[in-house]
Design an enzyme around this catalytic site. Structure first.
Site, PDB file in Angstrom:
ATOM      1  N   CYS A  57     -55.227 -37.063   2.683  1.00 35.33           N
ATOM      2  CA  CYS A  57     -54.666 -36.085   3.278  1.00 35.33           C
ATOM      3  C   CYS A  57     -55.777 -35.526   4.226  1.00 35.33           C
ATOM      4  O   CYS A  57     -56.238 -34.414   3.916  1.00 35.33           O
ATOM      5  CB  CYS A  57     -54.141 -35.137   2.086  1.00 35.33           C
ATOM      6  SG  CYS A  57     -53.146 -33.652   2.955  1.00 35.33           S
ATOM      7  N   GLU A  80     -72.893 -32.330  -8.338  1.00 32.75           N
ATOM      8  CA  GLU A  80     -71.861 -31.468  -7.917  1.00 32.75           C
ATOM      9  C   GLU A  80     -72.333 -30.465  -6.752  1.00 32.75           C
ATOM     10  O   GLU A  80     -71.811 -29.994  -5.897  1.00 32.75           O
ATOM     11  CB  GLU A  80     -70.864 -30.808  -8.991  1.00 32.75           C
ATOM     12  CG  GLU A  80     -70.035 -31.587  -9.611  1.00 32.75           C
ATOM     13  CD  GLU A  80     -69.201 -32.027  -8.880  1.00 32.75           C
ATOM     14  OE1 GLU A  80     -68.311 -31.232  -7.833  1.00 32.75           O
ATOM     15  OE2 GLU A  80     -68.508 -33.213  -9.205  1.00 32.75           O
ATOM     16  N   CYS A 114     -43.615 -34.381  -0.290  1.00 36.72           N
ATOM     17  CA  CYS A 114     -44.625 -33.160   0.390  1.00 36.72           C
ATOM     18  C   CYS A 114     -43.628 -32.384   1.458  1.00 36.72           C
ATOM     19  O   CYS A 114     -42.967 -33.126   2.352  1.00 36.72           O
ATOM     20  CB  CYS A 114     -45.607 -34.002   1.216  1.00 36.72           C
ATOM     21  SG  CYS A 114     -46.489 -32.902   2.467  1.00 36.72           S
ATOM     22  N   CYS A 126     -49.723 -42.026   1.409  1.00 37.47           N
ATOM     23  CA  CYS A 126     -49.914 -40.801   0.319  1.00 37.47           C
ATOM     24  C   CYS A 126     -48.844 -41.173  -0.846  1.00 37.47           C
ATOM     25  O   CYS A 126     -47.639 -41.484  -0.599  1.00 37.47           O
ATOM     26  CB  CYS A 126     -49.622 -39.697   1.120  1.00 37.47           C
ATOM     27  SG  CYS A 126     -49.759 -38.146  -0.179  1.00 37.47           S
ATOM     28  N   CYS A 178     -50.211 -40.211   5.939  1.00 35.20           N
ATOM     29  CA  CYS A 178     -49.036 -40.094   5.097  1.00 35.20           C
ATOM     30  C   CYS A 178     -48.241 -41.226   4.661  1.00 35.20           C
ATOM     31  O   CYS A 178     -47.904 -40.973   3.354  1.00 35.20           O
ATOM     32  CB  CYS A 178     -48.059 -39.298   5.901  1.00 35.20           C
ATOM     33  SG  CYS A 178     -48.730 -37.366   6.266  1.00 35.20           S
TER      34      CYS A 178
HETATM   35 FE1  SF4 Z   1     -50.796 -34.978   3.076  1.00 33.32          FE
HETATM   36 FE2  SF4 Z   1     -48.305 -34.518   2.847  1.00 33.32          FE
HETATM   37 FE3  SF4 Z   1     -49.290 -36.314   4.295  1.00 33.32          FE
HETATM   38 FE4  SF4 Z   1     -49.699 -36.515   1.842  1.00 33.32          FE
HETATM   39  S1  SF4 Z   1     -47.779 -36.680   2.820  1.00 33.32           S
HETATM   40  S2  SF4 Z   1     -51.200 -37.153   3.265  1.00 33.32           S
HETATM   41  S3  SF4 Z   1     -49.783 -34.596   1.203  1.00 33.32           S
HETATM   42  S4  SF4 Z   1     -49.523 -34.155   4.378  1.00 33.32           S
END
Ligand code: SF4
Length: 359
Positions: A202, A47, A218, A212, A209
């Protein structure tokens, strides 16, 4: 500040967001990190190394460190120079100094055992809220969430908080959201998932996205906001600085003269060819050591870039045949082909160039 609408949205969706994050982690997370499921000592070292440094850079340094110093007991018995040598090249050397200071505290206050409560860990040098929480949670001693740069960006985007002023209240809100999302049943996996999502999906630039797990929740994505907005505020202005250094070589014995850096915070505790902020200081040093006639007038220049500062190094070479008449400390000479002490990366560049030219 988070609005009532955002707060309601968070409460309504937090369970599904949490579930999706864990499902994504099970499939795509980084499960093979060498410090995973290891002792609190291993987790602490990893860490500290991961502060301001990316996983891929840390892995070889961590592996070497643990191979050389496999236990906390051995670390407590190590000298600062040994720790600096293993840290050499990783940067942000204050971290290594803090590890050494922590060893003294552990020895004197904690009977040689790494503490296992938040209140004790947060008091150790170089440990903030995120590092303390990660150490506790990864080692199974607590259920604490984190808010490093990656997690902060992810949460800011998830709840569209990028344009918020970054004051204490805003930070507290982000901490609240981070803790509120944390899985209480799989906290260790969840904080690793947070880190992995921020680093792999992200991302600062070009977030992925489409991959994601929370894309349908989001707010930034739904609003189609400009994702690069958060970048502008985080981009640091790079400073420029000139430095002078004298590469002093005992060519008969293939040795290099190095001094411990005691005044420049960036590299304090490492060993370097004599380093000066002004050319005049270098000239004065040569004069004081009766070496002014031996130093070459040629100057080799190179750039050395750190995250926030770019140095222009000006290197002069001085070859000597070391003998008793020379007043330089005899302990400061190191075998050029096998430097076994901590040196900064710029010093490696200087040595490499010298060897390339003189081999
Ligand atoms: Fe980031 Fe939103 Fe894109 Fe997901 S959808 S990668 S949280 S900006």
């Amino acid at each position: 500040m988070i609005s009532k609408k955002q707060s309601n949205y968070h409460n309504k969706n937090k369970n599904i967001i949490r579930k999706n994050i864990l499902l994504w982690y099970d499939k795509f997370g980084r499960h093979n990190l060498p410090w995973k499921n290891k002792s609190i000592y291993h987790i602490w070292i990893s860490e500290i190394m991961l502060q301001q440094t990316q996983v891929n850079t840390v892995i070889p340094y961590y592996t070497r460190f643990i191979k050389e110093i496999p236990t906390l007991k051995k670390l407590i018995d190590s000298k600062l120079d040994d720790i600096m040598a293993l840290w050499s090249g990783l940067g942000f050397y204050r971290r290594a100094i803090n590890i050494h200071k922590t060893c003294l505290i552990i020895k004197n206050k904690h009977f040689g055992k790494f503490p296992t409560t938040y209140d004790e860990i947060i008091k150790l040098p170089g440990i903030g809220r995120t590092t303390a929480s990660a150490i506790l949670t990864f080692s199974g001693n607590g259920v604490n969430s984190i808010l490093d740069g990656n997690v902060k960006r992810f949460i800011q985007r998830l709840y569209s908080l990028m344009n918020e002023k970054e004051d204490k209240d805003a930070l507290n809100q982000l901490w609240f959201l981070s803790e509120n999302l944390l899985s209480k049943t799989r906290p260790s996996d969840f904080i690793q998932a947070y880190m992995d999502l921020g680093a792999l999906v992200c991302k600062k630039t070009n977030p992925k996205c489409e991959s994601c797990p929370v894309r349908n929740y989001c707010i930034t994505r739904m609003n189609n906001s400009n994702l690069s907005m958060s970048l502008k505020s985080t981009r640091k202005k790079i400073k420029h600085k000139k430095l002078w250094t004298l590469m002093l070589v005992d060519s008969t014995n293939n040795r290099l003269y190095l001094e411990k850096i005691s005044y420049m915070n960036l590299w304090k505790g490492l060993y370097s060819s004599p380093l000066f902020s002004e050319k005049l200081e270098l000239d004065k040093w040569l004069l004081e050591n009766n070496l002014e006639n031996l130093a070459s007038q040629d100057i080799w220049q190179f750039n050395h870039k750190l995250s926030h500062i770019e140095f222009l190094f000006n290197v002069r070479l001085c070859k000597i045949n070391y003998n008793k008449k020379i007043s330089l400390m005899k302990d400061n000479w190191y075998n050029l082909s096998d430097i076994n002490i901590g040196i900064p990366r710029y010093q490696n560049k200087i040595i490499k160039r010298y060897i390339d030219l003189h081999d």
